[in-house]
Write a protein that holds these residues in place. Structure first.
Motif, PDB file in Angstrom:
ATOM      1  N   ALA A 421     -20.405 -14.677 -12.893  1.00 15.27           N
ATOM      2  CA  ALA A 421     -19.496 -14.668 -11.749  1.00 15.27           C
ATOM      3  C   ALA A 421     -18.248 -13.917 -12.134  1.00 15.27           C
ATOM      4  CB  ALA A 421     -19.136 -16.090 -11.335  1.00 15.27           C
ATOM      5  N   ALA A 422     -17.670 -13.235 -11.195  1.00 16.06           N
ATOM      6  CA  ALA A 422     -16.441 -12.492 -11.445  1.00 16.06           C
ATOM      7  C   ALA A 422     -15.438 -12.876 -10.378  1.00 16.06           C
ATOM      8  CB  ALA A 422     -16.700 -10.987 -11.430  1.00 16.06           C
ATOM      9  N   ILE A 423     -14.611 -13.864 -10.662  1.00 15.31           N
ATOM     10  CA  ILE A 423     -13.591 -14.318  -9.722  1.00 15.31           C
ATOM     11  C   ILE A 423     -12.376 -13.417  -9.857  1.00 15.31           C
ATOM     12  CG2 ILE A 423     -12.145 -16.256  -9.047  1.00 15.31           C
ATOM     13  CD1 ILE A 423     -14.192 -18.101 -10.255  1.00 15.31           C
ATOM     14  N   ILE A 424     -11.901 -12.918  -8.727  1.00 17.10           N
ATOM     15  CA  ILE A 424     -10.742 -12.031  -8.761  1.00 17.10           C
ATOM     16  C   ILE A 424      -9.527 -12.829  -9.217  1.00 17.10           C
ATOM     17  CG2 ILE A 424      -9.256 -10.527  -7.403  1.00 17.10           C
ATOM     18  CD1 ILE A 424     -12.055  -9.478  -7.831  1.00 17.10           C
ATOM     19  N   PRO A 425      -8.915 -12.484 -10.322  1.00 14.90           N
ATOM     20  CA  PRO A 425      -7.751 -13.241 -10.805  1.00 14.90           C
ATOM     21  C   PRO A 425      -6.531 -13.010  -9.933  1.00 14.90           C
ATOM     22  CG  PRO A 425      -8.060 -11.268 -12.117  1.00 14.90           C
ATOM     23  CD  PRO A 425      -9.215 -11.324 -11.166  1.00 14.90           C
ATOM     24  N   LYS A 426      -5.664 -13.992  -9.922  1.00 16.36           N
ATOM     25  CA  LYS A 426      -4.413 -13.858  -9.185  1.00 16.36           C
ATOM     26  C   LYS A 426      -3.392 -13.193 -10.099  1.00 16.36           C
ATOM     27  CE  LYS A 426      -5.158 -17.705  -6.055  1.00 16.36           C
ATOM     28  NZ  LYS A 426      -4.636 -18.955  -5.499  1.00 16.36           N
ATOM     29  N   GLY A 427      -3.637 -11.934 -10.369  1.00 12.41           N
ATOM     30  CA  GLY A 427      -2.771 -11.210 -11.288  1.00 12.41           C
ATOM     31  C   GLY A 427      -2.487  -9.828 -10.773  1.00 12.41           C
ATOM     32  N   PRO A 428      -2.502  -8.828 -11.654  1.00 14.51           N
ATOM     33  CA  PRO A 428      -2.196  -7.461 -11.231  1.00 14.51           C
ATOM     34  C   PRO A 428      -3.195  -6.936 -10.218  1.00 14.51           C
ATOM     35  CG  PRO A 428      -2.106  -7.685 -13.625  1.00 14.51           C
ATOM     36  CD  PRO A 428      -2.698  -8.946 -13.095  1.00 14.51           C
ATOM     37  N   ARG A 429      -2.842  -5.874  -9.582  1.00 16.78           N
ATOM     38  CA  ARG A 429      -3.681  -5.275  -8.556  1.00 16.78           C
ATOM     39  C   ARG A 429      -4.995  -4.787  -9.152  1.00 16.78           C
ATOM     40  NH1 ARG A 429      -0.798  -0.837  -5.003  1.00 16.78           N
ATOM     41  NH2 ARG A 429       0.431  -2.709  -4.651  1.00 16.78           N
ATOM     42  N   TRP A 554     -17.461 -12.601  -6.910  1.00 21.66           N
ATOM     43  CA  TRP A 554     -17.021 -13.748  -6.123  1.00 21.66           C
ATOM     44  C   TRP A 554     -15.501 -13.744  -6.023  1.00 21.66           C
ATOM     45  CZ3 TRP A 554     -20.457 -16.418  -3.445  1.00 21.66           C
ATOM     46  CH2 TRP A 554     -21.784 -16.434  -3.875  1.00 21.66           C
ATOM     47  N   ILE A 555     -15.002 -14.091  -4.842  1.00 19.89           N
ATOM     48  CA  ILE A 555     -13.556 -14.092  -4.598  1.00 19.89           C
ATOM     49  C   ILE A 555     -13.144 -15.475  -4.113  1.00 19.89           C
ATOM     50  CG2 ILE A 555     -11.662 -13.011  -3.326  1.00 19.89           C
ATOM     51  CD1 ILE A 555     -13.378 -10.575  -2.929  1.00 19.89           C
TER      52      ILE A 555
END
Length: 609
Positions: A421-429, A554-555
Motif C-alpha cells: 500500500a502507498a498512502i500519500i503522506p501529509k508532507g511535501p507536495r 491508496w489515499i
C-alpha cells in the motif's frame, strides 16, 4: 408468433400485394408425396431446417412491420393516454397533496442558512428550481394530455411528415411501401424459391399466388368465415395436379429449402434490422415521455427539494425528442435506398443487393448510432430514478457476502503477505509530471502548478483531459486531498497503469466486488500496522480508470472529497481515455489556501488545520 407481432389488418400493405391479401398465411413449405411413399430423411430434414430459418426471418420482418404500423397508427398512444389521465390524478391526490406541506417545510429549512448568510444568488436559484418542481407536479396533473399530444405532434405526426415528404419527392407511398417491400423481398420471394426453384420461373408466375391461397386463408376469407378447411384441401390437391411432377422443388425433395431459409434469415437482418432498431428507438422515446408525464406529480414533489430531478427530466425529454426526429429521418433515407436497391427493374443479383443494403445500413448506423442512442435513453431514464431516490449503501446481503472473498484477512487482523500500500503522506507536495496540453483550450485549470486549458464538452469524446473541480465547501486540507488525487492519477497515467480500454463501469459487476474486497483488505492492513485511516481508503486514481479493484496508490481521504471525485468520474463516458488529469479551482484563493496549508504542515505548525 408472427401473427401476434404483425397482425396485418385488412388495410395493411399495398393493395394487390401478397402482404395486403393474406399477410404471412400459407407461406410455409410442406413435403408432398403423390405416391404416398415414405419421405426420405434428407428431404424431411431439409424442409424442417428450412422452415425454422424461414420462421426466424418472418419474426424479424413481422416485428419490424408491426412496429411500423404501431407507430404510424398511434396504437400505443390511446391506451397510454387513459392510463395517464387516471394515474396522474391518483398520484397527485394521494401522494403529492398530502406530502406537499412537509416538502415545503423541508425546502424552507434548506433555504434558511442561505437566507441567514444573505446569499441572494443561491436563494434565487434554489427558489426558482423549487417553483419548477411545483409547476411540474401541478401541470402534469391539470393538463396531462396536453403535453403528450404536443409531443406526439413532434414524435409521430412530425416525424411521419418528414418521412412522407422525403419519399413523396421520389413518388414512394410512405405508410405501406416499407412493410410491403420487406415482405415481398424477404418472405414471399424466398418462399416461392423454395417451392418452385425460382420466383421468376414460369410455374412460379402462374401458380405461386394460388398455392399460397390454398395453404392459408386470405384476410377476406378469414373475416367472412365462409371458406372451410376442406375446401382449402381440395383447392390444394387440384392445384398440385396442375403443377405436376416436372420439378423436385414442388415436392420438397430438391434439398434447397435450408439454403433459401438461411438466405431469408440473412436478408431479414440486412434489410430489416436497421429499421427495427430505429423504430424501437422511436417507440422507447414515446414510452419515456409518457412515463415522465405519468410520474410528473411525484417527480415534481421530489424536485422541490432535490433540484437534480428537474435537470434529469429535462435531459431525458430532450434526448427522446431529438432521438425520435433523427431516427425518423434515417428511417426515411433507408427506405428510399432500400426501395431503389430491391427494385426488380435494376436487375441486380441477390448477393449484390445484400452487399449494397449492408453498406447503406452500416453508414446509417455509424451516422445515427441507434444502439448507443437507445442505451442513452435507457440511461437517462434510469438517471431520473436514481436522482429521485437516495443512494443505498451496504445492504444486508452485502454484509453477509463481504468476508467470503478475503478469508486471509480473518487471521486476527494480520497483514496479508505480498500486499503493498502507498498512502500519500501529509508532507511535501507529491512528484509532478509534464503532459502535452496542446489539445486543451478555453477553461483555465491548474494542477500542481501546471496550467492547462480544458476544452468544453471534452468528456463526450473518446479521449482527452479529465478535469476535476474543487468543491466550493472544501477546506484547505480537503483541497490538498484533491491535489494529491490528481497528482497520483497523473503518476498512474505516466506509468501506464490505467485501463487500456479507457474508463470502465464499476456498477453491479465483478469489478465492484473486487473494489469492496480491496478496500476491506487495505483497512485491515492499516489497522494491523497501527496506522488506521482517518477518513476513507480512497483509490488513487479511481478504479474506473485503472480497471482493477486494487488501487495504484491508496489515499487517506475525507469521505466528502471521495464522494465528490467519484461523482465527477461519471461525467466521462465508458471507454473515455484520459490524456491528462487536471484540477479546476473555484477561485485563485483556493489554490493559495492549499499552498499555505502545505507550507504550514511541512513546518510542523500546530495551527495548520
Amino acid at each position: 408468433m408472427v401473427g401476434a407481432l404483425d397482425p396485418t389488418p385488412a388495410t395493411a400493405g399495398t393493395p394487390g400485394s401478397v402482404y395486403h391479401e393474406s399477410g404471412y398465411a400459407g407461406l410455409i413449405w410442406h413435403l408432398h408425396n403423390p405416391q404416398c411413399k415414405a419421405p426420405t430423411s434428407i428431404a424431411g430434414m431439409d424442409t424442417w431446417a428450412g422452415n425454422q430459418l424461414f420462421n426466424t426471418a418472418k419474426v424479424v420482418i413481422g416485428t419490424t412491420n408491426g412496429l411500423h404500423y404501431t407507430l404510424s397508427n398511434q396504437e400505443l398512444a390511446k391506451p397510454f393516454d387513459d392510463l395517464i389521465t387516471t394515474g396522474t390524478a391518483a398520484l397527485y391526490n394521494r401522494v403529492t397533496v398530502p406530502l406537499l406541506g412537509l416538502v415545503l417545510i423541508v425546502s424552507s429549512l434548506i433555504l434558511f442558512p442561505l437566507i441567514w448568510r444573505g446569499n441572494l444568488a443561491r436563494i434565487s436559484r434554489k427558489a426558482l428550481m423549487a417553483l419548477g418542481g411545483l409547476w411540474l407536479a401541478s401541470a402534469t396533473f391539470f393538463t396531462p394530455l396536453l403535453y403528450t399530444h404536443v409531443l406526439d405532434r413532434v414524435l409521430i405526426t412530425g416525424t411521419s411528415q418528414v418521412q412522407a415528404d422525403l419519399l413523396s419527392a421520389v413518388r414512394i407511398e410512405q405508410q405501406h411501401t416499407l412493410p410491403t417491400l420487406l415482405h415481398e423481398s424477404v418472405v414471399y420471394r424466398n418462399w416461392v424459391s423454395g417451392q418452385f426453384g425460382s420466383p421468376d420461373s414460369e410455374q412460379a408466375q402462374q401458380y405461386a399466388r394460388d398455392l399460397a391461397r390454398s395453404q392459408g386463408f386470405t384476410k377476406t376469407e378469414a373475416a367472412a368465415g365462409q371458406v372451410t378447411v376442406a375446401q382449402k384441401k381440395q383447392d390444394y390437391l387440384a392445384l398440385r395436379g396442375k403443377i405436376g411432377d416436372s420439378t423436385a422443388y414442388a415436392d420438397g425433395g430438391s434439398g434447397a429449402r435450408t439454403g433459401y431459409g438461411l438466405l431469408a434469415f440473412l436478408q431479414s437482418v440486412v434489410y430489416g434490422m436497421f429499421q427495427l432498431l430505429v423504430k424501437l428507438g422511436i417507440l422507447l422515446a414515446q414510452v419515456i415521455l409518457r412515463v415522465v408525464v405519468l410520474a410528473g406529480p411525484v417527480l415534481g414533489l421530489v424536485a422541490i427539494v432535490h433540484h437534480g430531478v428537474l435537470r434529469a427530466v429535462g435531459r431525458a425529454v430532450a434526448a427522446a425528442v431529438f432521438t425520435a426526429i433523427l431516427f425518423a429521418v434515417l428511417a426515411g433515407v433507408h427506405t428510399l435506398a432500400l426501395n431503389w436497391i430491391l427494385e426488380t427493374s435494376n436487375g441486380l443479383s441477390a448477393a449484390f443487393e445484400m452487399f449494397l443494403a449492408t453498406a447503406v445500413a452500416a453508414v446509417l448506423i455509424l451516422a445515427g448510432k441507434p444502439l448507443f442512442r437507445i442505451r442513452q435513453l435507457a440511461d437517462l431514464t434510469a438517471e431520473i430514478a436514481s436522482t429521485s431516490l437516495p443512494a443505498v449503501r451496504g445492504g444486508f446481503w452485502e454484509r453477509l457476502r463481504l468476508p467470503f472473498p478475503h478469508p486471509l484477512a480473518l487471521a486476527g487482523g494480520a497483514a496479508i503477505p505480498g500486499m503493498q500500500a502507498a498512502i500519500i503522506p501529509k508532507g511535501p507536495r507529491p512528484e509532478t509530471h509534464t503532459f502535452d496540453t496542446s489539445a486543451l483550450d478555453d477553461t483555465v485549470v491548474v494542477s500542481h502548478g501546471v496550467t492547462v486549458r480544458a476544452k468544453d464538452g471534452h468528456e463526450k469524446k473518446s479521449g482527452g483531459p479529465v478535469v476535476f473541480k474543487v468543491a466550493p465547501w472544501a477546506t484547505p486540507e480537503q483541497i490538498v486531498q484533491y491535489e494529491d488525487y490528481v497528482a497520483v492519477a497523473n503518476e498512474a497515467l505516466a506509468a501506464g497503469a490505467l485501463s487500456r480500454t479507457g474508463r470502465v463501469s464499476t456498477t453491479k459487476n465483478a469489478l465492484s466486488l473486487e473494489i469492496e474486497t480491496a478496500i476491506y483488505r487495505e483497512k485491515e492492513r492499516a489497522k494491523a500496522a497501527k496506522t488506521p485511516y482517518k477518513g476513507v481508503a480512497g483509490h488513487g486514481p479511481d478504479a474506473s480508470w485503472t480497471g482493477r479493484g486494487e488501487a495504484y496508490k491508496w489515499i487517506d481521504m475525507d469521505s466528502r472529497v471521495n464522494g465528490s471525485l467519484g461523482g465527477q468520474n461519471s461525467r466521462y463516458r465508458i471507454g473515455y481515455k484520459p490524456t491528462v488529469f487536471a484540477l479546476q479551482y473555484v477561485s485563485q484563493e483556493q489554490a493559495d489556501q492549499a499552498a499555505e496549508y502545505r507550507r504550514r504542515r511541512a513546518e510542523g505548525d500546530p495551527h495548520d488545520a
